[in-house]
Design an enzyme around this catalytic site. Structure first.
Site, PDB file in Angstrom:
ATOM      1  N   SER A   1       0.828  -1.210   0.000  1.00 58.15           N
ATOM      2  CA  SER A   1       0.000   0.000   0.000  1.00 58.15           C
ATOM      3  C   SER A   1       0.862   1.260   0.000  1.00 58.15           C
ATOM      4  CB  SER A   1      -0.938   0.003   1.210  1.00 58.15           C
ATOM      5  OG  SER A   1      -0.207  -0.170   2.406  1.00 58.15           O
TER       6      SER A   1
ATOM      7  N   THR B   1     -38.963  26.651 -10.659  1.00 61.53           N
ATOM      8  CA  THR B   1     -39.172  25.267 -10.240  1.00 61.53           C
ATOM      9  C   THR B   1     -39.355  24.531 -11.562  1.00 61.53           C
ATOM     10  OG1 THR B   1     -41.571  25.562 -10.090  1.00 61.53           O
ATOM     11  CG2 THR B   1     -40.327  25.899  -8.060  1.00 61.53           C
ATOM     12  N   HIS B   2     -38.872  23.302 -11.610  1.00 59.86           N
ATOM     13  CA  HIS B   2     -38.864  22.535 -12.878  1.00 59.86           C
ATOM     14  C   HIS B   2     -38.071  23.268 -13.963  1.00 59.86           C
ATOM     15  CE1 HIS B   2     -42.370  20.370 -11.090  1.00 59.86           C
ATOM     16  NE2 HIS B   2     -42.714  21.593 -10.712  1.00 59.86           N
TER      17      HIS B   2
ATOM     18  N   SER C   1     -12.358  27.372 -27.091  1.00 57.02           N
ATOM     19  CA  SER C   1     -12.473  26.180 -27.929  1.00 57.02           C
ATOM     20  C   SER C   1     -11.394  26.250 -28.999  1.00 57.02           C
ATOM     21  CB  SER C   1     -13.855  26.147 -28.578  1.00 57.02           C
ATOM     22  OG  SER C   1     -13.815  25.364 -29.763  1.00 57.02           O
TER      23      SER C   1
ATOM     24  N   LYS D   1     -16.065  30.877 -28.410  1.00 56.60           N
ATOM     25  CA  LYS D   1     -16.445  30.148 -27.197  1.00 56.60           C
ATOM     26  C   LYS D   1     -15.721  30.615 -25.952  1.00 56.60           C
ATOM     27  CE  LYS D   1     -18.883  26.806 -26.984  1.00 56.60           C
ATOM     28  NZ  LYS D   1     -18.786  25.493 -27.590  1.00 56.60           N
TER      29      LYS D   1
ATOM     30  N   ASN E   1     -15.890  28.643 -22.451  1.00 62.38           N
ATOM     31  CA  ASN E   1     -16.535  27.492 -21.817  1.00 62.38           C
ATOM     32  C   ASN E   1     -16.310  27.484 -20.303  1.00 62.38           C
ATOM     33  OD1 ASN E   1     -17.393  26.495 -24.326  1.00 62.38           O
ATOM     34  ND2 ASN E   1     -15.416  25.486 -24.658  1.00 62.38           N
TER      35      ASN E   1
ATOM     36  N   GLU F   1     -18.022  22.833 -14.968  1.00 68.75           N
ATOM     37  CA  GLU F   1     -18.348  21.491 -15.461  1.00 68.75           C
ATOM     38  C   GLU F   1     -17.568  20.430 -14.706  1.00 68.75           C
ATOM     39  OE1 GLU F   1     -19.219  21.790 -20.092  1.00 68.75           O
ATOM     40  OE2 GLU F   1     -17.504  22.992 -19.514  1.00 68.75           O
TER      41      GLU F   1
ATOM     42  N   TYR G   1      -9.624  -6.959  12.150  1.00 71.60           N
ATOM     43  CA  TYR G   1      -9.007  -6.423  10.942  1.00 71.60           C
ATOM     44  C   TYR G   1      -8.961  -7.486   9.845  1.00 71.60           C
ATOM     45  CZ  TYR G   1      -5.519  -4.506   7.754  1.00 71.60           C
ATOM     46  OH  TYR G   1      -4.881  -4.059   6.640  1.00 71.60           O
TER      47      TYR G   1
ATOM     48  N   GLN H   1      -7.327  -2.288   3.871  1.00 72.97           N
ATOM     49  CA  GLN H   1      -6.271  -1.465   3.276  1.00 72.97           C
ATOM     50  C   GLN H   1      -6.826  -0.656   2.089  1.00 72.97           C
ATOM     51  OE1 GLN H   1      -2.057  -2.798   3.086  1.00 72.97           O
ATOM     52  NE2 GLN H   1      -2.489  -3.086   0.907  1.00 72.97           N
TER      53      GLN H   1
ATOM     54  N   LYS I   1      -8.150   3.581   2.022  1.00 74.59           N
ATOM     55  CA  LYS I   1      -7.472   4.877   1.935  1.00 74.59           C
ATOM     56  C   LYS I   1      -7.647   5.605   0.615  1.00 74.59           C
ATOM     57  CE  LYS I   1      -4.269   2.857   5.022  1.00 74.59           C
ATOM     58  NZ  LYS I   1      -5.133   1.680   4.853  1.00 74.59           N
TER      59      LYS I   1
END
Ligand code: ARG
Length: 469
Positions: free
Chosen positions: A34, A166-167, A288, A294, A296, A301, A328, A333, A336
């Protein structure tokens, strides 16, 4: 990382190789090791070992000289790791054995005494709790900073209307400040979840040894206190096999990431050409390679997308833990990487979110114009019919619906209808109705506790700024 091949005349593993004649196969070594990821626990491992050694010295299991040699040896190792001079060895499996082997290598005999009355099982449980605790503290500070950025925006835009949806359909006008404060509330609950997780996490497993405790007269309260825990864990079996703290942390992270993804999605929408409610600068956008026009919102995102790995981490660890018998098992292991990855993704997402909130330029005029479109004040009209004409709300709703249909057929807003046109639908309507049809009147009227009225928003923003700034 050096890859030490096993030499047949040496024990397969200095730490546990006594009964092993042959070394592990390369595949065994690879699946078992590990160190490739748990090297990140080095600070916590050294911290834990120093506390353990000090306690062993206090109860007479280490001489003061040995304890001193261990403490200075560990300090030197910390320095080696910090400066990139430490040679991590995959044959030594993990961070615990890498550090212990190096300690013995540096100070000799005394290093071999450090592992008295402990096991890697309680050691890793302790180290990992310390790591998660540090992560909680760092993320809490980042959440507070992001809340501060949002609260400042809220204070600045407490009176600027925007369409509330809403929606994703026009619903009622709200203020941009109110919208910002919604996220402050969400992030505050994220802080609360972390604080709650921290409380339960803050018990020290060290001294639980492999699973049963130890026959040595150790002072667990002393190590717990030295490491900033509230006290020692009460059951050695539970202490080495519990990963609730990691699961709770990941649950909080998953919810926190989902919150950020919702704001990120709104930022993406607000930046789009049909909306243009906000503009992000070059600092948080990309161009872009083919479409020169563009800009972006990649950062937003990616914040939206990182949620996938954070929720994935929670599901991964839940699945690892499910059905594991006490105490254990090496399965653990695998705890993590999901936690490291989720903590990193959440931290980066918070930094990007705070950055975008500070960077964006809201187009308040455009938001105000859109806030009034789509018959956004229809509810205000219905409420007026209830308040002034004493119509039951259901009837008021129906009358308003007919007025909306009429306005729509004439290509007008509600405020564009003449009084006569309104009276043709409901005779009792008076001129006064027009006073509730503006966007500003609409938001100003929402004075109920928690509502969007600018005075409320200012009050709430100030309350938050007093706590956060
Ligand atoms: N690297 C191990 C882990 O992270 C440390 C504990 C190993 N314990 C053991 N009994 N093999 O889980």
């Amino acid at each position: 990382m050096t890859d030490t091949a096993h030499r047949p005349h040496e024990p397969a593993n200095m730490q546990w190789g006594g009964r092993f004649a042959g070394g592990p196969s390369a595949i065994m070594r690879d699946i078992n090791a590990s160190i490739g990821f748990d090297h990140r626990l080095w600070r916590q491992d050294i911290q834990g070992s120093r506390a353990h050694a000090a306690m062993l010295a206090r109860i007479g299991l280490l001489t003061p000289e040995d304890e001193h040699a261990i403490a200075t040896g560990l300090e030197a190792i910390a320095e080696e790791i910090e400066t990139g001079r430490f040679a991590f060895d995959i044959a030594l499996e993990d961070i615990h054995m890498n550090i212990e082997a190096r300690l013995t290598n540096r100070i000799g005999e005394a290093g071999k005494r450090l592992h008295t009355a402990r096991s890697r099982n309680d050691q890793v449980a302790t180290d990992f709790r310390l790591w998660v605790r540090d992560a909680i503290d760092g993320l809490t500070a980042q959440l507070s900073d992001t809340m501060l950025a949002l609260a400042r925006r809220a204070a600045a835009h407490a009176g600027d209307p925007m369409p509330g949806f809403t929606h994703l359909q026009t619903a009622q006008p709200v203020t941009f400040g109110h919208h910002m404060l919604a996220y402050v509330e969400m992030l505050d609950r994220d802080r609360g979840r972390l604080a709650d997780c921290r409380k339960r996490l803050n018990a020290c497993p060290l001294g639980s040894a492999a699973l049963a405790g130890t026959s040595f007269p150790i002072d667990r309260a002393m190590t717990a206190a030295a490491l900033g825990f509230d006290g020692p864990t009460a059951n050695s079996l539970d202490a080495v096999s519990d990963r609730d703290f990691a699961l709770e942390f990941l649950s909080a992270a998953a919810i926190g990431a989902v919150h950020l993804s919702r704001l990120a999605e709104e930022i993406v929408i607000w930046c789009s050409a049909p909306y243009r409610f906000i503009r992000l600068s070059d600092a948080f956008t990309t161009g872009s390679s083919i479409m020169p026009q563009k800009r972006n919102p990649d950062a937003a995102e990616l914040v939206r997308a990182k949620t996938g790995r954070v929720t994935g981490a929670l599901v991964a660890l839940l699945t690892v833990m499910k059905g594991l018998p006490l105490a254990y098992a090496k399965d653990m292991q695998e705890d993590k990487e999901p936690v490291f990855d989720a903590a990193g993704a959440w931290a980066l997402s918070l930094a990007a979110t705070a950055g975008m909130v500070r960077d964006m330029t809201p187009d308040t005029e455009r938001m105000r114009a859109f806030a009034g479109s789509g018959f956004a004040t229809a509810t205000d009209l219905a409420d007026w019919l209830v308040r002034v004409l004493r119509l039951p709300f259901r009837d008021a709703h129906h009358v308003t619906g007919r007025l909306v249909a009429l306005a729509e057929s004439l290509g007008l807003d509600l405020a564009g209808l003449s009084l006569a046109e309104m009276q043709a639908v409901e005779a009792g309507i008076t001129d006064d109705v027009f006073s509730v049809l503006t966007v500003d009147a609409s938001v100003a009227s929402r004075t109920s506790y928690g509502g969007t009225a600018p005075a409320n928003v200012t009050g709430q923003a100030e309350r938050w700024l007093a706590v956060l700034a």
